[in-house]
Design an enzyme around this catalytic site. Structure first.
Site, short mmCIF file in Angstrom:
data_model
loop_
_atom_site.label_atom_id
_atom_site.label_comp_id
_atom_site.label_asym_id
_atom_site.label_seq_id
_atom_site.Cartn_x
_atom_site.Cartn_y
_atom_site.Cartn_z
N LYS A 1 0.84 -1.20 0.00
CA LYS A 1 0.00 0.00 0.00
C LYS A 1 0.88 1.26 0.00
CE LYS A 1 -2.12 -1.40 3.79
NZ LYS A 1 -1.46 -2.72 3.94
N THR A 2 1.86 1.28 0.91
CA THR A 2 2.75 2.44 0.99
C THR A 2 3.54 2.59 -0.31
OG1 THR A 2 2.99 1.91 3.33
CG2 THR A 2 4.55 3.50 2.42
N ARG B 1 6.55 -8.21 1.67
CA ARG B 1 7.48 -7.81 2.75
C ARG B 1 8.11 -9.05 3.40
NH1 ARG B 1 4.68 -4.37 6.69
NH2 ARG B 1 5.31 -2.65 5.35
N THR C 1 -5.56 -1.35 7.27
CA THR C 1 -5.66 -2.81 7.38
C THR C 1 -7.06 -3.19 7.86
OG1 THR C 1 -4.70 -2.52 9.57
CG2 THR C 1 -3.23 -3.30 7.84
N ASP D 1 -1.02 6.59 6.57
CA ASP D 1 -1.03 5.16 6.85
C ASP D 1 -1.94 4.93 8.06
OD1 ASP D 1 -0.35 2.55 6.53
OD2 ASP D 1 1.66 2.72 7.38
P1 ADP Z 1 2.16 -1.92 3.22
O1 ADP Z 1 2.20 -0.44 3.13
O2 ADP Z 1 0.98 -2.52 2.54
O3 ADP Z 1 2.34 -2.43 4.64
P2 ADP Z 1 4.67 -1.76 1.77
O4 ADP Z 1 4.26 -0.92 0.60
O5 ADP Z 1 5.47 -1.09 2.83
O6 ADP Z 1 3.41 -2.51 2.40
O7 ADP Z 1 5.47 -3.02 1.16
C1 ADP Z 1 6.42 -3.73 1.90
C2 ADP Z 1 7.62 -4.07 1.03
O8 ADP Z 1 7.24 -5.09 0.11
C3 ADP Z 1 8.10 -2.90 0.16
O9 ADP Z 1 9.20 -2.26 0.72
C4 ADP Z 1 8.51 -3.53 -1.15
O10 ADP Z 1 9.89 -3.80 -1.14
C5 ADP Z 1 7.75 -4.84 -1.18
N1 ADP Z 1 6.63 -4.82 -2.12
C6 ADP Z 1 5.34 -4.56 -1.82
N2 ADP Z 1 4.56 -4.69 -2.89
C7 ADP Z 1 5.35 -5.03 -3.92
C8 ADP Z 1 5.10 -5.32 -5.30
N3 ADP Z 1 3.88 -5.32 -5.80
N4 ADP Z 1 6.16 -5.65 -6.07
C9 ADP Z 1 7.40 -5.70 -5.54
N5 ADP Z 1 7.70 -5.46 -4.24
C10 ADP Z 1 6.69 -5.13 -3.43
#
Ligand code: ADP
Length: 355
Positions: free
Chosen positions: A72-73, A225, A166, A117
């Site tokens: 998401k981030t 992640r 979430t 977030d």
């Molecule tokens: P969330 O915000 O949903 O908790 P993040 O955006 O921080 O998740 O993602 C966590 C890590 O996973 C990121 O730093 C990235 O390296 C990896 N990641 C997430 N989604 C992808 C994707 N679609 N393709 C490649 N790497 C991804």
């Protein structure tokens, strides 16, 4: 994410900021074409971005919902980059007062992305400030109190709010309705995780073969992640024990050492399942009781641990609470009566005393 008891979570499930963040920032895809999976979401965004750029307008407000670590981030950062704008980031718990939000909003420039977030944790008073900001690009500031109270309306630049959550169910409907695009992110398929692992391995210059990547991918809880973190653990193991190359057997040995089993379940997952089976006769058990027995916050269980167990069918949810599925009994080596054929797995699971 901000939980009081994340210390009790295994490193794999912790949010990025509580583990050593480097090299995750370099692994984050920077543009949409590098973002693996979530094809429908990506296509929606591609169209929305292109249309907004053609009209020279900011994007609509966007809400992403889904378990932690699904990207998401990352999407919020990508959107800002593709829109050629800045991104300002914050989180629900960090914006404690209306003034905190005012400070950010009044400094936004036209088209900027403001990323919040855990937007479901925004305090109610702050959320109410956000409504006119999202809808009319204005904030109403109240001076003085009681009969002397005066409001002054500050104009804001047109910005794009991107919220991540979430728990979209906890969002109030007035807030949810103010997002033009609302999308759920789902767990990734194994083949997508394999692509992510191979991409990360090449950035980190790790030598890995197809089977090695597959072995990590299928144990990564459907979560990029987790995939990246497992890769890092396996890299260390390969470096010290296997001349640096990641093969299937190296990955299997390294992950076994980490306590990750063939389904990608870790210690906390197995403890949760065995607690339902041993202490609550397979369930149903309420989430609060389960959290208390496991000595974890119920939010952590709901948001971090259980989504993958529900998705894969180890746990089912009924109106009375959570139940362990037949698959859970089988996976942990329990017979239907709750007797384990594999007791050493459950060292540390407290038996509920009668009465
Ligand atoms: P969330 O915000 O949903 O908790 P993040 O955006 O921080 O998740 O993602 C966590 C890590 O996973 C990121 O730093 C990235 O390296 C990896 N990641 C997430 N989604 C992808 C994707 N679609 N393709 C490649 N790497 C991804």
């Amino acid at each position: 994410m901000i939980y009081e008891e994340t210390d009790k979570l295994p490193d794999l499930l912790k949010p990025d900021n509580s583990a050593d963040e480097e090299p995750y920032s370099t692994l984050r895809p920077a543009i949409l074409s590098e973002y693996v999976g979530q094809e429908k979401v990506v296509e929606t965004l591609q169209i929305a971005i292109e249309a907004a750029l053609q009209r020279d307008e900011p994007l609509e407000h966007i809400l992403f919902n889904g378990p932690p670590g699904l990207g998401k981030t990352t999407l919020a950062h990508i959107i800002a980059k593709e829109m050629h704008t800045r991104i300002v980031t914050s989180s629900g718990p960090a914006l404690e007062k209306g003034g905190d939000l005012m400070g950010v909003l009044t400094n936004l420039e036209k088209g900027d992305v403001f990323f919040i977030d855990e937007i479901h944790r925004l305090p109610k008073v702050v959320e109410e400030f956000l409504y006119p900001a999202m809808e009319d690009f204005a904030v109403d500031f109240i001076f003085d109190k009681g009969v002397h109270a005066r409001t002054h309306r500050f104009r804001l630049e047109r910005f794009t709010l991107i919220g991540a959550t979430t728990r979209s169910g906890l969002l109030s409907s007035p807030l949810r309705e103010r997002f033009g695009i609302v999308r759920d992110l789902d767990f990734y398929e194994e083949k997508e995780l394999v692509r992510i692992i191979k991409r990360s391995a090449s950035i980190l210059q790790i030598s890995i073969d197809e089977e090695g990547a597959f072995e990590i991918g299928r144990r990564a809880r459907g979560t990029p992640r987790v995939a990246n973190r497992l890769l890092k653990r396996v890299r260390d193991y390969a470096q010290v024990r296997a001349q640096g190359s990641v093969t299937r057997s190296v990955a299997m040995e390294a992950l076994a050492l980490e306590g990750i089993d063939g389904h990608g379940l870790g210690e906390v997952d197995r403890k949760l399942l065995s607690t339902i089976i041993v202490n609550y006769k397979g369930g149903p058990v309420g989430i609060e009781a389960l959290a208390a027995t496991l000595q974890l916050e119920s939010d952590v269980l709901i948001e971090v641990v259980e989504p993958y167990l529900l998705k894969t069918g180890f746990v089912t949810r009924t109106s009375q609470g959570r139940k362990a599925s037949e698959m859970a009994y089988h996976h942990l080596g329990f017979t239907a009566g709750g007797k384990s054929r594999n007791m050493e797995l459950f060292a540390g699971v407290k038996k509920k005393t009668d009465g």
